[in-house]
Design an enzyme around this catalytic site. Sequence first.
Site, PDB file in Angstrom:
ATOM      1  N   ASP A  87       0.852  -1.188   0.000  1.00 57.01           N
ATOM      2  CA  ASP A  87       0.000   0.000   0.000  1.00 57.01           C
ATOM      3  C   ASP A  87       0.889   1.240   0.000  1.00 57.01           C
ATOM      4  O   ASP A  87       2.010   1.202   0.527  1.00 57.01           O
ATOM      5  CB  ASP A  87      -0.907   0.009   1.238  1.00 57.01           C
ATOM      6  CG  ASP A  87      -2.088   0.963   1.096  1.00 57.01           C
ATOM      7  OD1 ASP A  87      -3.192   0.481   0.772  1.00 57.01           O
ATOM      8  OD2 ASP A  87      -1.894   2.183   1.286  1.00 57.01           O
TER       9      ASP A  87
ATOM     10  N   TYR B 238       6.774  -3.755  -4.385  1.00 58.84           N
ATOM     11  CA  TYR B 238       6.563  -4.545  -5.596  1.00 58.84           C
ATOM     12  C   TYR B 238       7.585  -5.666  -5.807  1.00 58.84           C
ATOM     13  O   TYR B 238       7.201  -6.770  -6.230  1.00 58.84           O
ATOM     14  CB  TYR B 238       6.498  -3.619  -6.819  1.00 58.84           C
ATOM     15  CG  TYR B 238       5.236  -2.788  -6.841  1.00 58.84           C
ATOM     16  CD1 TYR B 238       4.015  -3.363  -7.192  1.00 58.84           C
ATOM     17  CD2 TYR B 238       5.261  -1.446  -6.485  1.00 58.84           C
ATOM     18  CE1 TYR B 238       2.845  -2.614  -7.196  1.00 58.84           C
ATOM     19  CE2 TYR B 238       4.096  -0.688  -6.478  1.00 58.84           C
ATOM     20  CZ  TYR B 238       2.883  -1.269  -6.839  1.00 58.84           C
ATOM     21  OH  TYR B 238       1.736  -0.530  -6.825  1.00 58.84           O
TER      22      TYR B 238
ATOM     23  N   VAL C  89      -9.142   4.185  -5.918  1.00 60.81           N
ATOM     24  CA  VAL C  89      -9.429   5.296  -5.013  1.00 60.81           C
ATOM     25  C   VAL C  89     -10.919   5.336  -4.702  1.00 60.81           C
ATOM     26  O   VAL C  89     -11.755   4.821  -5.445  1.00 60.81           O
ATOM     27  CB  VAL C  89      -8.988   6.637  -5.628  1.00 60.81           C
ATOM     28  CG1 VAL C  89      -7.484   6.653  -5.832  1.00 60.81           C
ATOM     29  CG2 VAL C  89      -9.705   6.892  -6.964  1.00 60.81           C
TER      30      VAL C  89
ATOM     31  N   ARG D  29     -19.382   8.774 -11.749  1.00 63.79           N
ATOM     32  CA  ARG D  29     -18.751   7.474 -11.956  1.00 63.79           C
ATOM     33  C   ARG D  29     -17.594   7.578 -12.934  1.00 63.79           C
ATOM     34  O   ARG D  29     -16.544   6.953 -12.755  1.00 63.79           O
ATOM     35  CB  ARG D  29     -19.810   6.493 -12.476  1.00 63.79           C
ATOM     36  CG  ARG D  29     -19.311   5.085 -12.719  1.00 63.79           C
ATOM     37  CD  ARG D  29     -20.430   4.256 -13.324  1.00 63.79           C
ATOM     38  NE  ARG D  29     -20.032   2.875 -13.497  1.00 63.79           N
ATOM     39  CZ  ARG D  29     -20.766   1.976 -14.119  1.00 63.79           C
ATOM     40  NH1 ARG D  29     -21.933   2.314 -14.617  1.00 63.79           N
ATOM     41  NH2 ARG D  29     -20.360   0.725 -14.241  1.00 63.79           N
TER      42      ARG D  29
ATOM     43  N   ALA E 126     -10.212  -6.128  -8.221  1.00 68.40           N
ATOM     44  CA  ALA E 126     -11.250  -6.036  -7.190  1.00 68.40           C
ATOM     45  C   ALA E 126     -11.789  -4.625  -7.027  1.00 68.40           C
ATOM     46  O   ALA E 126     -12.787  -4.423  -6.343  1.00 68.40           O
ATOM     47  CB  ALA E 126     -10.698  -6.532  -5.853  1.00 68.40           C
TER      48      ALA E 126
ATOM     49  N   ASN F  69     -13.544  -0.956  -7.988  1.00 65.90           N
ATOM     50  CA  ASN F  69     -14.722  -0.582  -8.769  1.00 65.90           C
ATOM     51  C   ASN F  69     -14.477   0.704  -9.570  1.00 65.90           C
ATOM     52  O   ASN F  69     -13.669   1.538  -9.172  1.00 65.90           O
ATOM     53  CB  ASN F  69     -15.921  -0.390  -7.840  1.00 65.90           C
ATOM     54  CG  ASN F  69     -16.564  -1.712  -7.470  1.00 65.90           C
ATOM     55  OD1 ASN F  69     -16.734  -2.577  -8.316  1.00 65.90           O
ATOM     56  ND2 ASN F  69     -16.906  -1.871  -6.203  1.00 65.90           N
TER      57      ASN F  69
ATOM     58  N   SER G 244     -13.445  -9.589 -10.250  1.00 65.69           N
ATOM     59  CA  SER G 244     -14.308 -10.285  -9.273  1.00 65.69           C
ATOM     60  C   SER G 244     -15.759 -10.309  -9.729  1.00 65.69           C
ATOM     61  O   SER G 244     -16.524 -11.199  -9.347  1.00 65.69           O
ATOM     62  CB  SER G 244     -14.200  -9.627  -7.896  1.00 65.69           C
ATOM     63  OG  SER G 244     -14.509  -8.246  -7.955  1.00 65.69           O
TER      64      SER G 244
ATOM     65  N   ASP H 162     -22.531 -10.985  -6.093  1.00 63.48           N
ATOM     66  CA  ASP H 162     -23.962 -10.888  -6.390  1.00 63.48           C
ATOM     67  C   ASP H 162     -24.589 -12.277  -6.497  1.00 63.48           C
ATOM     68  O   ASP H 162     -25.713 -12.499  -6.035  1.00 63.48           O
ATOM     69  CB  ASP H 162     -24.173 -10.120  -7.706  1.00 63.48           C
ATOM     70  CG  ASP H 162     -23.409  -8.810  -7.726  1.00 63.48           C
ATOM     71  OD1 ASP H 162     -23.968  -7.789  -7.323  1.00 63.48           O
ATOM     72  OD2 ASP H 162     -22.237  -8.839  -8.142  1.00 63.48           O
ATOM     73  N   THR H 163     -23.854 -13.200  -7.103  1.00 62.13           N
ATOM     74  CA  THR H 163     -24.320 -14.580  -7.186  1.00 62.13           C
ATOM     75  C   THR H 163     -24.472 -15.180  -5.796  1.00 62.13           C
ATOM     76  O   THR H 163     -25.448 -15.889  -5.512  1.00 62.13           O
ATOM     77  CB  THR H 163     -23.349 -15.407  -8.043  1.00 62.13           C
ATOM     78  OG1 THR H 163     -23.463 -14.994  -9.410  1.00 62.13           O
ATOM     79  CG2 THR H 163     -23.652 -16.899  -7.949  1.00 62.13           C
TER      80      THR H 163
ATOM     81  N   ARG I 104     -25.083 -13.535  -3.035  1.00 62.62           N
ATOM     82  CA  ARG I 104     -26.258 -12.892  -2.424  1.00 62.62           C
ATOM     83  C   ARG I 104     -27.550 -13.542  -2.930  1.00 62.62           C
ATOM     84  O   ARG I 104     -28.484 -13.798  -2.154  1.00 62.62           O
ATOM     85  CB  ARG I 104     -26.265 -11.399  -2.758  1.00 62.62           C
ATOM     86  CG  ARG I 104     -25.180 -10.599  -2.051  1.00 62.62           C
ATOM     87  CD  ARG I 104     -25.039  -9.209  -2.647  1.00 62.62           C
ATOM     88  NE  ARG I 104     -24.093  -8.394  -1.886  1.00 62.62           N
ATOM     89  CZ  ARG I 104     -23.503  -7.297  -2.350  1.00 62.62           C
ATOM     90  NH1 ARG I 104     -23.758  -6.882  -3.589  1.00 62.62           N
ATOM     91  NH2 ARG I 104     -22.661  -6.621  -1.590  1.00 62.62           N
TER      92      ARG I 104
ATOM     93  N   HIS J 113     -21.442  -5.842 -12.797  1.00 64.99           N
ATOM     94  CA  HIS J 113     -21.529  -5.774 -11.335  1.00 64.99           C
ATOM     95  C   HIS J 113     -22.048  -4.373 -11.026  1.00 64.99           C
ATOM     96  O   HIS J 113     -21.297  -3.435 -10.817  1.00 64.99           O
ATOM     97  CB  HIS J 113     -20.150  -6.000 -10.705  1.00 64.99           C
ATOM     98  CG  HIS J 113     -20.131  -5.767  -9.221  1.00 64.99           C
ATOM     99  ND1 HIS J 113     -20.952  -6.449  -8.352  1.00 64.99           N
ATOM    100  CD2 HIS J 113     -19.397  -4.925  -8.458  1.00 64.99           C
ATOM    101  CE1 HIS J 113     -20.710  -6.039  -7.110  1.00 64.99           C
ATOM    102  NE2 HIS J 113     -19.777  -5.107  -7.159  1.00 64.99           N
TER     103      HIS J 113
ATOM    104  N   THR K 256     -18.768  -2.031   1.671  1.00 62.17           N
ATOM    105  CA  THR K 256     -18.964  -3.472   1.779  1.00 62.17           C
ATOM    106  C   THR K 256     -17.601  -4.134   1.628  1.00 62.17           C
ATOM    107  O   THR K 256     -16.820  -3.759   0.749  1.00 62.17           O
ATOM    108  CB  THR K 256     -19.915  -4.014   0.687  1.00 62.17           C
ATOM    109  OG1 THR K 256     -19.268  -3.913  -0.592  1.00 62.17           O
ATOM    110  CG2 THR K 256     -21.199  -3.218   0.650  1.00 62.17           C
TER     111      THR K 256
END
Length: 310
Positions: free
Chosen positions: A32, A62, A77, A85, A115, A117, A140, A145-146, A148, A172, A227
């Site tokens: 990080d 790295y 971020v 968006r 991972a 968005n 991912s 969602d599947t 859930r 997603h 989440t």
Amino acid sequence: MKVGIIGCGAVGSTAAYAMALQGTASEIVLIDLNVKLARAQAEDILHATPFASPVRILAGDYPDVAGAGAVVLACGVAQRPGETRLQLMDRNVQVFRKVVPSVLAHAPDALLLVAANPVDLLTCVVTRLSGLAEGRVIGSGTVLDTARFRVLLGEHLGVAPHSVHAYVMGEHGDSEVLVWSSAKVGGIPLLDFAAQTARTITPEVVARIDDGVRRAAYRMIEGKGATYFGIGAGLSRIVGALGDDERAVLTVSACVAGIEGLEGVSLSLPRIVGSQGIATTLRPDLSGEEAAALRRSAEVLREAVQATGL
């Protein structure tokens, strides 16, 4: 398998914790920009290993991902108040322009698991930035969602979600498609199982479960800001399939080729996932309404890609 995780915020650290508890990886390297955060997360998770699996966990840079079989990219971020968006996407693209070459310089054989968005758009970005062969960049996608969908169906039907086979496909996001037509429970078609157990699937039940899946993230973000438990476990599941060459069928995101109406974007379909990444993309049997919804979902993503100028 050695696993690198870039980004030690809520999602990256929870994924590392899930992998440690489940024994998914033999070694986990956390990276990080905030070095103190990476060190603190590594130390905290390490202290959980006596209660779980023996896993080597360290914070590094790295060069420390050399030899990793998979690298999780959880380094996007956060969205700013009032930010669109596409503005968020633009900032994340700049992050990934630096991260992807840095990872591949030291772990050229690693599979990349996206991972951050918006995951479908960033999977497309990473595929183009990396130049890796088809199937080696995995988003991912709708794996969460599947999950859930299966949880809510299981609760309604009174069975464990492990016995439910049903998928969420497409983006997603808001245009995702819950595939009801091919859902099965214990190998029995959903409506037949519901009739046998007196757990009828009414339009009201369909609407409630659809909302429970499609709006879940909004409710959790409103309640706790983000989440991360569900997706952390989902990332661990994907990495486990890669490391053990499971050839598991998972709804992960990848660039689509050869399926009319879905080309040119990354979205989720049932895919066979093993040690080489995505081995095969399956062509689901959809109802006419579901097929149309999946094409609309692809178009939503296609318009977003075009708007970013990728």
